[in-house]
Scaffold this active site. Structure first.
Site, PDB file in Angstrom:
ATOM      1  N   CYS A   1     139.563-123.555  -8.794  1.00  0.00           N
ATOM      2  CA  CYS A   1     138.581-123.518  -7.711  1.00  0.00           C
ATOM      3  C   CYS A   1     137.205-122.998  -8.130  1.00  0.00           C
ATOM      4  CB  CYS A   1     139.107-122.693  -6.551  1.00  0.00           C
ATOM      5  SG  CYS A   1     140.723-123.230  -5.984  1.00  0.00           S
ATOM      6  N   PRO A   2     137.118-121.999  -9.025  1.00  0.00           N
ATOM      7  CA  PRO A   2     135.773-121.469  -9.297  1.00  0.00           C
ATOM      8  C   PRO A   2     134.831-122.508  -9.858  1.00  0.00           C
ATOM      9  CG  PRO A   2     137.364-120.577 -10.859  1.00  0.00           C
ATOM     10  CD  PRO A   2     138.138-121.262  -9.777  1.00  0.00           C
TER      11      PRO A   2
END
Lengths: 248, 183
Positions: B52-53
């Site tokens: 996700c980052p």
């Protein structure tokens, strides 16, 4: 100071590392030999020399067989574990590091770290692929370093412990037949086996810092219960068939 | 398994009002409050994860481009506002609001989550200034989305004209022939 304590804990673990083979060999040999001695004693019309020769043959054959079995099973386990470790290595490969990262992250969360702290730990571990891989194997796959790296020397050591334990357990019930014969020898043989099983249970309890008497009673109940069950089955078969079947 | 269906394009986008962590602190963000603006709404599975980052940071890197295009970017996951705050700090600051969609209420309304306790899919939506859904997409959990592609689609939608495949800003649009057919 901390390293000294770790060293002490490690040496204790190593001392106890072969207890499985030792207990297995002793218990199996004691019970099997009692059954053999009782049967041969009865069949040989109380000729103690026959009992002694049968007991010694059983000791040698059993020790070799159990040692070989232990070696083969350890070697098979080592190969399977090594194959699992190779597969794990592919999972934590450089192309998809997030698989290992997410796995370790979830495992650390399960062990009580909050997600943010777990993320930071994994993030730091990720600076070294080998460190991340080692933690992934132990924490996620449950492969300990000793399992993954167990050597052939350890397999041989396990086999020797198993063989020696079996030999020790097998010779004990035969000893009375060197000096007596008939019911006296048989009773002494059973008594020695019972005391030996009790002593093993006591020693395990003492080694583990648990109440030795409770450990001895638990161990004896299971071991002797298994022997009694075998004897009962032998008696039942004798009753049904009308033939005398050596129990054990 | 519950049926998860993306909402229809050109239909009213499901409205929501959620607590969010923003660079100015905790705020409540509603879709209705952003009417008259383009909205890019993307769902991601969780704060503090390792795929996700790249997306969250990707939208942050292109944030000024989205703002220049008159769009507001909103990220959403089931984590709470405190988690979003820590996550934004971990990523050295996120310039757009992170919505705390506890229980996946909004994600389920958008067809981006199958249940209250499931991790939402990687789903992205573009809502036009009239509050109509103009774009919807989902991708498998192990693949990060292309932020530049989302920006390209937004800019294409904003032309209000026909755009060929791989159209880029500044390139010619198709004009609808007088006959009304492109064939």
């Amino acid at each position: 100071m901390a390293l000294v304590r770790i060293s002490l804990a490690r040496s204790r673990l190593e001392r106890g590392g072969r207890v499985r083979e030792m207990v297995f060999g002793l218990q199996d040999a004691l019970l099997a030999t009692i059954g053999l001695v009782a049967g041969v004693d009865s069949a040989s019309q109380q000729d103690s020399r026959i009992v002694i020769f049968a007991g010694l043959a059983h000791m040698v054959a059993g020790a070799v067989s159990m040692g070989a079995g232990e070696y083969l099973s350890a070697a098979a386990q080592r190969r399977v574990t090594a194959a699992g470790a190779r597969a794990a290595q592919q999972i934590v490969g450089p192309e998809e590091p997030y698989v290992a990262q997410e796995g370790v992250l979830a495992a650390l969360e399960k062990k009580g770290l909050n997600r943010a702290d777990a993320y930071r730990v994994v993030d730091m571990l990720s600076r070294s692929p080998s460190a991340l891989g080692a933690v992934f194997r132990s924490t996620v796959l449950g492969l300990s370093g000793t399992e993954a790296e167990s050597s052939q020397r350890e397999a041989i050591a396990g086999a020797l412990v198993m063989a020696c334990s079996f030999a020790a357990g097998a010779i004990l019930p035969v000893i009375p037949y060197f000096f007596w014969y008939g019911p006296t020898a048989l009773v002494l043989s059973v008594a020695i086996a019972v005391v030996a099983i009790f002593a093993v249970g006591w020693a395990i309890g003492a080694f583990c810092d648990e109440p030795p008497l409770r450990s001895a009673l638990q161990f004896s109940a299971i071991a002797l219960g298994a022997g009694a069950l075998g004897y009962a089955v032998g008696l039942a078969i004798s009753a049904v068939s009308g033939e005398r079947v050596p129990a054990g | 398994m519950p049926k998860v269906v993306l909402p229809a394009l050109d239909a009213d986008a499901p409205d929501f009002s959620l607590p969010a962590f923003t660079p100015a602190g905790e705020r409540t963000i509603s879709l209705r409050g952003l009417r008259d603006r383009w909205v890019v709404l993307f769902f991601y599975p969780a704060d503090f994860s390792f795929v996700c980052p790249t997306e969250v940071k990707g939208f942050a890197a292109h944030y000024e481009d989205f703002r220049s295009a008159g769009a507001e970017v909103l990220g959403a996951s089931p984590d709470d506002v405190a988690s979003h705050r820590d996550w934004a700090a971990e990523l050295d600051g996120i310039p757009y609001p992170l919505l705390a969609d506890r229980g996946n209420l909004v994600a389920q309304a958008y067809g981006a989550a199958s249940s209250a306790d499931a991790q939402p899919d990687r789903a992205t939506f573009i809502v036009n200034p009239e509050g109509k859904l103009a774009f919807a997409m989902k991708v498998a959990a192990n693949v990060g989305r292309g932020v530049a592609e989302t920006l390209r689609v937004l800019q294409a939608l904003q032309t209000g004209r026909l755009c060929p495949a791989d159209w880029q800003p500044g390139e010619a649009n198709y004009d609808v022939p007088a006959s009304g057919s492109l064939a």
